[in-house]
Motif scaffolding. Structure first.
Motif, mmCIF file in Angstrom:
data_model
loop_
_atom_site.group_PDB
_atom_site.id
_atom_site.type_symbol
_atom_site.label_atom_id
_atom_site.label_comp_id
_atom_site.label_asym_id
_atom_site.label_seq_id
_atom_site.Cartn_x
_atom_site.Cartn_y
_atom_site.Cartn_z
ATOM 1 N N ALA A 192 -8.315 7.706 -1.578
ATOM 2 C CA ALA A 192 -7.562 8.942 -1.819
ATOM 3 C C ALA A 192 -7.663 9.365 -3.280
ATOM 4 O O ALA A 192 -7.768 10.563 -3.589
ATOM 5 C CB ALA A 192 -6.105 8.742 -1.425
ATOM 6 N N PHE A 247 0.634 4.449 -2.507
ATOM 7 C CA PHE A 247 0.436 5.837 -2.086
ATOM 8 C C PHE A 247 1.551 6.738 -2.624
ATOM 9 O O PHE A 247 1.303 7.864 -3.057
ATOM 10 C CB PHE A 247 0.387 5.934 -0.560
ATOM 11 C CG PHE A 247 -0.999 5.882 0.010
ATOM 12 C CD1 PHE A 247 -1.922 6.874 -0.287
ATOM 13 C CD2 PHE A 247 -1.389 4.840 0.842
ATOM 14 C CE1 PHE A 247 -3.203 6.850 0.249
ATOM 15 C CE2 PHE A 247 -2.669 4.802 1.378
ATOM 16 C CZ PHE A 247 -3.584 5.799 1.084
ATOM 17 N N GLU A 267 0.820 -1.203 0.000
ATOM 18 C CA GLU A 267 0.000 0.000 0.000
ATOM 19 C C GLU A 267 0.858 1.259 0.000
ATOM 20 O O GLU A 267 0.542 2.237 -0.692
ATOM 21 C CB GLU A 267 -0.919 -0.017 1.221
ATOM 22 C CG GLU A 267 -1.830 1.193 1.328
ATOM 23 C CD GLU A 267 -2.506 1.280 2.689
ATOM 24 O OE1 GLU A 267 -3.747 1.225 2.734
ATOM 25 O OE2 GLU A 267 -1.783 1.407 3.701
ATOM 26 N N LEU A 318 0.780 7.432 -6.210
ATOM 27 C CA LEU A 318 -0.306 8.407 -6.330
ATOM 28 C C LEU A 318 0.208 9.820 -6.056
ATOM 29 O O LEU A 318 -0.147 10.776 -6.763
ATOM 30 C CB LEU A 318 -1.436 8.047 -5.369
ATOM 31 C CG LEU A 318 -2.717 8.883 -5.492
ATOM 32 C CD1 LEU A 318 -3.385 8.666 -6.848
ATOM 33 C CD2 LEU A 318 -3.693 8.547 -4.359
ATOM 34 N N ASP A 319 1.056 9.958 -5.068
ATOM 35 C CA ASP A 319 1.642 11.271 -4.762
ATOM 36 C C ASP A 319 2.483 11.782 -5.938
ATOM 37 O O ASP A 319 2.413 12.967 -6.297
ATOM 38 C CB ASP A 319 2.505 11.188 -3.504
ATOM 39 C CG ASP A 319 1.690 11.018 -2.228
ATOM 40 O OD1 ASP A 319 0.470 11.270 -2.270
ATOM 41 O OD2 ASP A 319 2.274 10.610 -1.205
ATOM 42 N N ARG A 372 -7.754 2.107 0.885
ATOM 43 C CA ARG A 372 -7.417 3.480 1.293
ATOM 44 C C ARG A 372 -6.822 4.272 0.132
ATOM 45 O O ARG A 372 -7.095 5.471 -0.012
ATOM 46 C CB ARG A 372 -6.460 3.462 2.482
ATOM 47 C CG ARG A 372 -7.054 2.851 3.742
ATOM 48 C CD ARG A 372 -6.288 3.266 4.972
ATOM 49 N NE ARG A 372 -4.854 3.033 4.834
ATOM 50 C CZ ARG A 372 -3.924 3.630 5.590
ATOM 51 N NH1 ARG A 372 -4.285 4.515 6.524
ATOM 52 N NH2 ARG A 372 -2.643 3.358 5.421
ATOM 53 N N VAL A 373 -6.010 3.623 -0.689
ATOM 54 C CA VAL A 373 -5.417 4.308 -1.842
ATOM 55 C C VAL A 373 -6.506 4.718 -2.827
ATOM 56 O O VAL A 373 -6.503 5.845 -3.350
ATOM 57 C CB VAL A 373 -4.376 3.414 -2.541
ATOM 58 C CG1 VAL A 373 -3.747 4.136 -3.722
ATOM 59 C CG2 VAL A 373 -3.303 2.977 -1.563
#
Length: 334
Positions: free
Chosen positions: A185, A149, A145, A152-153, A181-182
């Motif tokens: 977001a 993330f 995960e 994604l950032d 959770r990703v």
């Protein structure tokens, strides 16, 4: 059986295409020479001979090896243009393509090199072929995960040019819940969501994709047919399934295209579409996939599959309406 010329001429969208999976052996050798990279195959013929897979992981092992030749922005531009040329020849007028940034950033290739190269290729393809396209960032589910993330950032400066996030790579043992959770977001950032589920993984993975990832589109979904309640839900919601017949055959999801479930999907009211997945590895682009299932479906069902490809796209309503009209006009004239 539907006339092959009708299949090619039928306007269609492709919604399940891994751009790295369109890397033909000849391109792999060309890029390897250009970037001075050694690959462990002495010839194109021996590389093609290695494309015998008994499961998804067998394919992924050689897929990641092939991607190692992609280093520069020019490589990603040229890869995209080669795909769009083939798609244009197959009657594709819109494509929504997956890319796997982690496959490249893990080798030290910057995210921007990948994204900018693909976006440049997409722009050039629209100018040359008239094909519109969208870009979908896929997370590699065999990674954790935190890595997703971080990806994604890294993608944030490109959010205005990325339509959605997706989930691919090794399915078994990596349930959609791992990335809830990703995906949350990504949704908060205004991105659409898609996910591979129900290819090798069980129907429960499809439920998770729906209820935990809140996907807008389901990639593959074959094993959803094992759960009648799930089929009912998918049909009632109008969820699009991006089905890939030749991929299913090559990865032993089905043992014979003649027994592919595409006709059953349509009969059950599922919004199925036809796509090529990783065509360089699986032996066919989108028209080849339509031809493969032609003995299983009627001409009218072929038209339905093409219509579904636009209904399931991330195009705006006006564009979808135009494309549906073009499909109906073509079908009515033939």
């Amino acid at each position: 059986m539907t006339d092959p010329a009708f299949i090619v001429g039928l306007p269609k969208a492709e919604l399940h295409l891994h751009i790295e999976g369109s890397l033909e052996p000849e391109q792999m050798f060309s890029f390897a020479r250009r970037n001075r990279i050694d690959i462990p195959f002495p010839s194109v013929e021996e590389l093609r001979a290695a494309y015998r897979f008994s499961r998804l992981q067998d394919f992924l092992d050689i897929y990641y090896q092939g991607a190692s030749v992609l280093r520069e922005e020019e490589d990603f531009h040229d890869l995209a243009m080669a795909y769009f040329a083939r798609a244009h020849a197959d009657g594709v007028v819109h494509a929504e393509i997956f890319f796997d940034p982690q496959t490249h950033t893990s080798r030290g290739v910057p995210f921007g090199t990948v994204a900018d190269g693909l976006l440049a290729g997409m722009k050039a393809a629209e100018a040359r072929f008239g094909i519109t396209s969208r870009l979908i960032l896929c997370f590699l589910r065999h990674l954790d995960e935190a890595d997703a993330f971080a990806t994604l950032d890294a993608a944030e400066p490109w959010f205005d040019r990325i339509a959605a996030v997706g989930l691919d790579s090794s399915e078994l043992g990596h349930p959609p819940s791992k990335f809830a959770r990703v995906f949350g977001a990504a949704a908060d950032a205004g991105l659409r969501r898609v996910a591979h589920a129900g290819e090798e993984g069980p129907p429960d993975y499809v439920w998770q994709a729906l209820d935990l990832l809140h996907v807008d589109r389901l990639d593959h979904g074959n094993r959803a047919l094992e759960d009648p309640d799930l089929v009912t839900r998918l049909a009632r919601s109008g969820m699009t399934l991006t089905v890939c017949p030749l991929s299913n055959l090559k990865l032993c999801v089905v043992d014979d295209v003649a027994r592919h479930p595409i006709a059953a999907m349509l009969a059950k009211g599922l919004r199925a579409t036809i796509n090529s997945d990783d065509p360089a590895y699986f032996g066919g682009y989108v028209a080849d996939n339509y031809r493969a299932i032609a003995p299983l479906v009627s001409r009218d069902q072929m038209v339905t599959l093409a219509r579904n490809s636009f209904l399931g796209s991330f195009l705006d309503d006006a564009a979808v309406t135009r494309h549906l009209a073009a499909v109906d006009a073509f079908a009515g004239a033939c």
